[in-house]
Scaffold this active site. Structure first.
Site, PDB file in Angstrom:
ATOM      1  N   HIS A  91       0.847  -1.187   0.000  1.00  0.00           N
ATOM      2  CA  HIS A  91       0.000   0.000   0.000  1.00  0.00           C
ATOM      3  C   HIS A  91       0.888   1.245   0.000  1.00  0.00           C
ATOM      4  CE1 HIS A  91       0.580  -0.562   4.449  1.00  0.00           C
ATOM      5  NE2 HIS A  91       0.812   0.730   4.359  1.00  0.00           N
TER       6      HIS A  91
HETATM    7  P1  TYD Z   1      -1.406  -2.391   7.590  1.00  0.00           P
HETATM    8  O1  TYD Z   1      -0.961  -0.979   7.728  1.00  0.00           O
HETATM    9  O2  TYD Z   1      -2.074  -2.804   6.315  1.00  0.00           O
HETATM   10  O3  TYD Z   1      -0.188  -3.376   7.879  1.00  0.00           O
HETATM   11  P2  TYD Z   1       1.162  -3.712   7.075  1.00  0.00           P
HETATM   12  O4  TYD Z   1       1.512  -2.556   6.206  1.00  0.00           O
HETATM   13  O5  TYD Z   1       2.139  -3.959   8.152  1.00  0.00           O
HETATM   14  O6  TYD Z   1       0.913  -4.936   6.262  1.00  0.00           O
HETATM   15  O7  TYD Z   1      -2.359  -2.727   8.831  1.00  0.00           O
HETATM   16  C1  TYD Z   1      -2.764  -4.052   9.099  1.00  0.00           C
HETATM   17  C2  TYD Z   1      -4.087  -3.981   9.852  1.00  0.00           C
HETATM   18  O8  TYD Z   1      -3.902  -3.326  11.104  1.00  0.00           O
HETATM   19  C3  TYD Z   1      -5.148  -3.199   9.093  1.00  0.00           C
HETATM   20  O9  TYD Z   1      -6.391  -3.882   9.279  1.00  0.00           O
HETATM   21  C4  TYD Z   1      -5.201  -1.870   9.783  1.00  0.00           C
HETATM   22  C5  TYD Z   1      -4.738  -2.185  11.206  1.00  0.00           C
HETATM   23  N1  TYD Z   1      -3.995  -1.065  11.814  1.00  0.00           N
HETATM   24  C6  TYD Z   1      -4.559  -0.337  12.844  1.00  0.00           C
HETATM   25  O10 TYD Z   1      -5.709  -0.586  13.292  1.00  0.00           O
HETATM   26  N2  TYD Z   1      -3.856   0.705  13.400  1.00  0.00           N
HETATM   27  C7  TYD Z   1      -2.622   1.030  12.964  1.00  0.00           C
HETATM   28  O11 TYD Z   1      -1.997   1.999  13.498  1.00  0.00           O
HETATM   29  C8  TYD Z   1      -2.034   0.270  11.886  1.00  0.00           C
HETATM   30  C9  TYD Z   1      -0.664   0.586  11.364  1.00  0.00           C
HETATM   31  C10 TYD Z   1      -2.764  -0.766  11.348  1.00  0.00           C
END
Ligand code: TYD
Length: 123
Positions: free
Chosen positions: A40
């Site tokens: 993303h």
């Molecule tokens: P995501 O940012 O997509 O993780 P990565 O980039 O590490 O793969 O986040 C994973 C999940 O966690 C998504 O459902 C959103 C949630 N999340 C939160 O609730 N709060 C946060 O501060 C972050 C970073 C993620």
């Protein structure tokens, strides 16, 4: 890094390597070898990623150039600006990845589709 006879102390603060006020800190732990995360970009959020233990690899993509960065030291902070597509992989089993963020969590700030990202990055 401030060395001490009992170990090291690492400091991350506004003005020294972090050029935004830190509104949120989150950590990734218990990462499984062979898995990948990220996929993303963010519209507004700025981040600094620090691998506090172990190692991992970031792929950063600005819509034109992709670059690979290995993080393996708490001394190394990776600045990730807005509109940068990121993928993380090659996690060591002891990897502890800390992320300093300029904004609170907002799903509306995410671009999770690569073609949408390319369109927004080209504007
Ligand atoms: P995501 O940012 O997509 O993780 P990565 O980039 O590490 O793969 O986040 C994973 C999940 O966690 C998504 O459902 C959103 C949630 N999340 C939160 O609730 N709060 C946060 O501060 C972050 C970073 C993620």
């Amino acid at each position: 890094m401030v060395p001490h006879e009992s170990g090291n102390l690492s400091v991350y603060q506004f003005g020294s390597g972090v050029d935004f006020l830190i509104r949120r800190v989150y950590c990734l732990t218990n990462l499984r070898a062979g898995t990948s995360r990220g996929f993303h970009a963010h519209r507004k959020l700025r981040q600094v990623a620090v691998c506090l233990a172990g190692s991992c690899r970031f792929v950063l993509d600005d819509g034109r150039v992709r670059e690979d960065v290995v993080l393996n030291s708490p001394r190394q902070g990776l600045n990730i600006g807005a509109l940068i597509w990121r993928e993380m992989n090659d996690f060591s089993t002891d990897c502890v990845l800390m992320v300093l963020a300029s904004e609170e969590y907002s799903e509306a700030d995410y671009i999770r589709n690569y073609d949408d990202f390319l369109r927004e990055a080209a504007r």
